[in-house]
Scaffold this motif. Structure first.
Motif, PDB file in Angstrom:
ATOM      1  N   PHE A  14       0.925  -1.102   0.252  1.00  0.00           N
ATOM      2  CA  PHE A  14       0.134   0.181  -0.009  1.00  0.00           C
ATOM      3  C   PHE A  14       0.945   1.314   0.020  1.00  0.00           C
ATOM      4  CE2 PHE A  14      -2.853   3.045   2.687  1.00  0.00           C
ATOM      5  CZ  PHE A  14      -3.531   3.339   1.462  1.00  0.00           C
ATOM      6  N   LEU A  28      -0.055   8.514   5.562  1.00  0.00           N
ATOM      7  CA  LEU A  28      -1.267   7.746   5.221  1.00  0.00           C
ATOM      8  C   LEU A  28      -1.988   7.271   6.476  1.00  0.00           C
ATOM      9  CD1 LEU A  28       0.133   5.691   2.121  1.00  0.00           C
ATOM     10  CD2 LEU A  28      -1.752   7.008   2.030  1.00  0.00           C
ATOM     11  N   THR A  83      -6.121   7.079   6.470  1.00  0.00           N
ATOM     12  CA  THR A  83      -6.529   5.483   6.287  1.00  0.00           C
ATOM     13  C   THR A  83      -7.248   5.320   7.799  1.00  0.00           C
ATOM     14  OG1 THR A  83      -4.695   5.127   5.106  1.00  0.00           O
ATOM     15  CG2 THR A  83      -5.738   3.170   5.882  1.00  0.00           C
ATOM     16  N   GLN A 109     -10.929   6.453   7.554  1.00  0.00           N
ATOM     17  CA  GLN A 109     -11.834   5.557   6.883  1.00  0.00           C
ATOM     18  C   GLN A 109     -12.131   4.481   7.758  1.00  0.00           C
ATOM     19  OE1 GLN A 109     -10.129   3.837   3.270  1.00  0.00           O
ATOM     20  NE2 GLN A 109     -12.274   3.350   2.783  1.00  0.00           N
ATOM     21  N   ILE A 156      -7.020   9.997   1.341  1.00  0.00           N
ATOM     22  CA  ILE A 156      -6.017   8.770   0.692  1.00  0.00           C
ATOM     23  C   ILE A 156      -5.753   9.265  -0.464  1.00  0.00           C
ATOM     24  CG2 ILE A 156      -5.845   6.650  -0.123  1.00  0.00           C
ATOM     25  CD1 ILE A 156      -7.503   5.681   2.218  1.00  0.00           C
TER      26      ILE A 156
END
Length: 215
Positions: A110, A149, A153, A156, A192
């Motif tokens: 990722f 990130l 992340t 979410q 993101i």
């Protein structure tokens, strides 16, 4: 330059991109949230789930291209939706397998593929080339990208986990809970996209003002 300073530059560029494409971000937020709420009102409607996935994919492509264009990251894009779809399919499968079976490989991929979509759309050299270039260009910057990130992340996933924890208690989610949950998930996805596009802007020298400092 420290990790914290590089993370700050990523956030600065991500904020610039969101502001440059704020209308597109608002359309994405409203569209994905509204369809998510509609899907929650009839959870057994399989067609609505497919529609939500399709619209989310289309709006995700629209948001990314607007960040690239409005953010001044390329004079022209050399690839279109087909490349975006292929990258979504291949990277999504690889990251999902890594997360499900070993977690750390999924997180690793990722991060290393963070600028994958803008690389693919701007360079237009094909899916394999985009995956390879993204993997290489992020190699010296793994930790600042990971740290950048994490908050978007986490935003979410916090909403997603809370959403899934509440959902089994209802046949149809209350409108307020559904709206709040879908808003959080959609906002996380926008974050993101912005962070990943900012990483591309900095590592590919698309924002020359701060790219040299980042390197």
């Amino acid at each position: 330059m420290t990790v914290a300073e590089r993370v700050s530059l990523i956030f600065e560029e991500a904020q610039r991109l969101v502001l440059a494409a704020w209308k597109s971000a608002a359309i994405y937020l409203a569209g994905v949230t509204a369809l998510g709420v509609l899907a929650d009102q009839d959870p057994e409607a399989i067609g609505m789930g497919f529609l939500l996935s399709g619209v989310q994919l289309g709006l995700g492509y629209f948001l990314l291209t607007q960040m690239i264009d409005k953010g001044g990251l390329a004079d022209r894009r050399s690839a279109g939706f087909g490349t975006y779809f292929g990258l979504t399919l291949l990277s999504g499968i690889a990251i999902a397998v890594g997360l499900v079976f070993l977690l750390i490989p999924g997180i690793f991929l990722f991060v290393r593929w963070a600028p994958l979509y803008p690389v693919g759309l701007v360079d237009g050299d094909g899916i394999g080339a985009a995956m390879g270039k993204s993997f290489e260009m992020t190699k010296p910057h793994f930790w600042p990208i990971l740290v950048a990130l994490l908050p978007v992340t986490a935003l979410q996933f916090v909403f997603l986990i809370g959403y899934l924890a509440i959902e089994p208690n209802y046949f149809t989610l209350p409108l307020l809970i559904s709206t709040f949950g879908n808003l959080g998930i959609s906002a996380g996805l926008i974050g993101i996209t912005a962070v990943c596009t900012a990483v591309f802007a900095l590592l590919d020298n698309r924002n020359e003002k701060i790219a040299a400092v980042f390197d």
